[in-house]
Scaffold this motif. Structure first.
Motif, mmCIF file in Angstrom:
data_model
loop_
_atom_site.group_PDB
_atom_site.id
_atom_site.type_symbol
_atom_site.label_atom_id
_atom_site.label_comp_id
_atom_site.label_asym_id
_atom_site.label_seq_id
_atom_site.Cartn_x
_atom_site.Cartn_y
_atom_site.Cartn_z
ATOM 1 N N PRO A 227 23.471 49.931 -37.584
ATOM 2 C CA PRO A 227 22.895 48.700 -38.123
ATOM 3 C C PRO A 227 22.265 48.847 -39.505
ATOM 4 C CG PRO A 227 21.368 49.682 -36.575
ATOM 5 C CD PRO A 227 22.601 50.547 -36.555
ATOM 6 N N GLY A 228 22.274 50.050 -40.094
ATOM 7 C CA GLY A 228 21.545 50.276 -41.334
ATOM 8 C C GLY A 228 21.951 49.368 -42.475
ATOM 9 N N VAL A 229 23.240 49.272 -42.738
ATOM 10 C CA VAL A 229 23.717 48.423 -43.843
ATOM 11 C C VAL A 229 23.367 46.971 -43.577
ATOM 12 C CG1 VAL A 229 25.799 47.482 -44.912
ATOM 13 C CG2 VAL A 229 25.547 49.957 -44.645
ATOM 14 N N ARG A 230 23.603 46.532 -42.362
ATOM 15 C CA ARG A 230 23.324 45.127 -42.031
ATOM 16 C C ARG A 230 21.842 44.795 -42.231
ATOM 17 N NH1 ARG A 230 22.161 43.874 -37.038
ATOM 18 N NH2 ARG A 230 23.417 45.581 -36.177
ATOM 19 N N LEU A 231 20.958 45.693 -41.785
ATOM 20 C CA LEU A 231 19.528 45.471 -41.971
ATOM 21 C C LEU A 231 19.154 45.475 -43.453
ATOM 22 C CD1 LEU A 231 17.750 47.588 -39.210
ATOM 23 C CD2 LEU A 231 17.733 45.103 -39.445
ATOM 24 N N ALA A 232 19.726 46.399 -44.206
ATOM 25 C CA ALA A 232 19.409 46.486 -45.628
ATOM 26 C C ALA A 232 19.764 45.193 -46.347
ATOM 27 C CB ALA A 232 20.150 47.663 -46.259
ATOM 28 N N VAL A 233 20.939 44.659 -46.066
ATOM 29 C CA VAL A 233 21.353 43.415 -46.717
ATOM 30 C C VAL A 233 20.498 42.249 -46.234
ATOM 31 C CG1 VAL A 233 23.253 41.773 -46.974
ATOM 32 C CG2 VAL A 233 23.698 44.245 -47.120
ATOM 33 N N GLU A 234 20.233 42.196 -44.939
ATOM 34 C CA GLU A 234 19.414 41.112 -44.388
ATOM 35 C C GLU A 234 18.041 41.063 -45.038
ATOM 36 O OE1 GLU A 234 17.025 40.169 -40.233
ATOM 37 O OE2 GLU A 234 18.895 41.323 -40.123
ATOM 38 N N PHE A 235 17.418 42.228 -45.255
ATOM 39 C CA PHE A 235 16.076 42.283 -45.820
ATOM 40 C C PHE A 235 16.074 42.310 -47.349
ATOM 41 C CE2 PHE A 235 14.828 43.250 -41.530
ATOM 42 C CZ PHE A 235 13.499 42.859 -41.445
ATOM 43 N N GLY A 236 17.253 42.246 -47.962
ATOM 44 C CA GLY A 236 17.308 42.288 -49.414
ATOM 45 C C GLY A 236 16.869 43.616 -49.979
ATOM 46 N N ALA A 237 17.149 44.710 -49.268
ATOM 47 C CA ALA A 237 16.754 46.035 -49.739
ATOM 48 C C ALA A 237 17.447 46.346 -51.061
ATOM 49 C CB ALA A 237 17.119 47.092 -48.699
ATOM 50 N N ALA A 238 16.758 47.093 -51.908
ATOM 51 C CA ALA A 238 17.333 47.464 -53.197
ATOM 52 C C ALA A 238 18.514 48.401 -53.025
ATOM 53 C CB ALA A 238 16.268 48.124 -54.073
ATOM 54 N N SER A 239 18.472 49.237 -51.986
ATOM 55 C CA SER A 239 19.592 50.141 -51.758
ATOM 56 C C SER A 239 19.683 50.509 -50.288
ATOM 57 C CB SER A 239 19.458 51.429 -52.592
ATOM 58 O OG SER A 239 18.435 52.262 -52.089
ATOM 59 N N VAL A 240 20.874 50.897 -49.890
ATOM 60 C CA VAL A 240 21.094 51.546 -48.601
ATOM 61 C C VAL A 240 21.809 52.846 -48.920
ATOM 62 C CG1 VAL A 240 23.236 50.219 -48.184
ATOM 63 C CG2 VAL A 240 22.080 51.379 -46.288
ATOM 64 N N ASP A 241 21.270 53.951 -48.409
ATOM 65 C CA ASP A 241 21.675 55.273 -48.863
ATOM 66 C C ASP A 241 22.332 56.078 -47.750
ATOM 67 O OD1 ASP A 241 20.042 54.103 -50.742
ATOM 68 O OD2 ASP A 241 18.870 55.891 -51.163
ATOM 69 N N HIS A 242 23.313 56.840 -48.101
ATOM 70 C CA HIS A 242 24.220 57.657 -47.289
ATOM 71 C C HIS A 242 25.551 56.931 -47.137
ATOM 72 C CE1 HIS A 242 21.746 61.086 -46.281
ATOM 73 N NE2 HIS A 242 20.758 60.290 -45.923
ATOM 74 N N VAL A 243 25.606 55.853 -46.367
ATOM 75 C CA VAL A 243 26.787 54.973 -46.199
ATOM 76 C C VAL A 243 28.087 55.739 -45.973
ATOM 77 C CG1 VAL A 243 25.745 53.009 -47.401
ATOM 78 C CG2 VAL A 243 27.045 54.669 -48.745
ATOM 79 N N ASN A 244 28.052 56.760 -45.140
ATOM 80 C CA ASN A 244 29.264 57.523 -44.849
ATOM 81 C C ASN A 244 30.231 56.783 -43.936
ATOM 82 O OD1 ASN A 244 26.786 59.481 -45.040
ATOM 83 N ND2 ASN A 244 28.544 60.648 -45.771
ATOM 84 N N HIS A 245 29.671 56.065 -42.962
ATOM 85 C CA HIS A 245 30.498 55.428 -41.934
ATOM 86 C C HIS A 245 30.299 53.911 -42.014
ATOM 87 C CE1 HIS A 245 31.327 59.301 -39.926
ATOM 88 N NE2 HIS A 245 30.093 59.608 -40.287
#
Length: 403
Positions: A227-245
């Motif tokens: 859920p990391g990417v989805r949460l990052a976009v939902e919260f307007g995070a400046a970045s989501v890091d690692h993103v391997n999978h």
């Protein structure tokens, strides 16, 4: 005091037009860039530096590091190279060593790592807390970090300490610990991953930190789709890091977050940067992040070192750039941009001017901070063409010659 750097064979600006100037020159006034253009048209300055036909880039912007630590995890690395899989649990080893180290020694160690990075062309650094994992030691780490790097991120949500209940620790992260670190930090992060923090716990951390006025980042999708990417976009995070999978929907969500942003003008509603950490991917033997797919989808990309004692003990941004070109299928220009402008974008420092007192980094343009990296090569292509060869010839950080 003004400095003219002339006889530049290739000047890779990383400005909105992606200009690459030949036979160029740059003038530094104080800590800012005051002029750039053809060497033949350069104005006079108090002093002149002959670049000797070398290439000039913006200084590297390392937007993801963990520099406040003590101890050694060589044994863990050796075990991983022998076939053991990576898990988040090794963080506890560093936490124990960090807690037992004095303020003086923690500061000295961090300053040494910063100096090592600057000597290799890094001119702007972020670092995180996350090896204290109690109120006193997280606040101490944040305070020390604020004296040695440009931006500090609160990562109390790095791992649940042994012997603590996960829900109780999450409450601590969202309450007393957050209050203790708040004077020293600009960002907050959460390790949203199996073995670290669940989606529900990560959501609580992000909400509490946003309510406290902090910008947000997420460690996400390192060990599997989650859920990391989805949460990052939902919260307007400046970045989501690692993103391997990443699932297809993850890539689309990241791309859609940039749909209101005009890349050429650097204007409009910015989205969530995908920060790739290739040195970490190699060390943990994870699949490399799909940088080519992300760029082709319209996602803004950053490269960072993830310098830390367990999974990426390197401060070499050049190594990350080389890996991105040779193994992630980025062009040299794309990789350099991700390691300069992309890092600035992930840290909210892609713009700024004399009026607001917070000059832009990660690109070479009039009014931007004079963070410059002169290579001992005629073009940036040599970063990938000559892998592993140290090519840093000179570094200016905020207008001051640092090497």
């Amino acid at each position: 005091m003004s400095t003219l750097i002339t006889n530049i064979a290739e000047l890779m600006t990383q400005d909105p037009e992606h200009r690459v100037l030949k036979n160029a020159a740059v003038v530094i006034e104080g800590e800012r860039i005051s002029w750039l253009g053809p060497a033949a048209d350069a104005p006079a300055a108090d002093e002149a530096v002959d670049a000797g036909g070398r290439a000039l880039l913006p200084g590297w912007v390392d937007s993801h590091t963990h520099l406040i630590f003590a101890g050694d995890r060589t044994a863990e690395f050796e075990a991983r190279m022998a076939g053991e899989s990576y898990s988040a649990g090794g963080i506890a080893v560093t936490t124990a060593a960090t807690r037992s180290t004095s303020d003086y020694d923690l500061t000295r160690l961090a300053m040494g790592r910063v100096a090592e990075a600057v000597a290799q062309g890094t001119t702007y650094l972020e670092t995180k807390t996350g090896y204290g994992l109690d109120v006193e030691n997280e606040a101490r780490s944040a305070r020390i970090a604020s004296t040695v790097v440009d931006q500090v991120t609160y990562l109390g949500a790095h791992l649940v300490p042994a012997g603590m209940d996960a829900e109780e620790y999450t409450e601590l992260v969202c309450g007393p610990m957050l209050s203790a670190v708040r004077p020293f930090v600009r960002w907050a992060d959460v390790f949203c991953e199996r073995g670290a923090f669940t989606e529900a716990q990560s959501r609580r951390v992000l909400q509490a930190c946003r309510d406290a006025g902090l910008g947000l980042r997420v460690h996400g999708n390192q060990l599997g789709v989650g859920p990391g990417v989805r949460l990052a976009v939902e919260f307007g995070a400046a970045s989501v890091d690692h993103v391997n999978h990443l699932s297809r929907s993850d890539v689309h969500a990241l791309a859609d977050s940039w749909s209101g942003w005009e890349a050429a003008a650097g204007a409009g509603e910015r989205g969530t940067v995908a920060t790739c950490l290739p040195a970490c991917d190699l060390s943990t033997r994870q699949p490399l992040a799909p940088g080519r797919e992300l760029l082709d989808a319209g996602v803004q990309l950053a490269l960072a070192s993830n310098c830390n004692p367990g999974t990426s003990y390197t401060s070499s941004m050049a190594f990350c750039v080389t890996t991105a070109v040779l193994q992630m299928r980025l062009s040299v220009h794309e990789a350099v941009r991700a390691a300069t402008f992309g890092g600035a974008l992930a840290l909210g420092r892609e713009s700024g001017n004399d009026a607001d007192g917070e000059r832009a980094v990660g690109s070479i343009a009039v009014g931007h901070r004079a963070d410059l990296h002169l290579l001992n090569a005629p073009s940036a292509t040599h970063l990938a063409y000559r892998p592993g060869v140290p090519l840093t010839h000179a570094v200016w950080r905020a207008g001051v010659r640092a090497r």
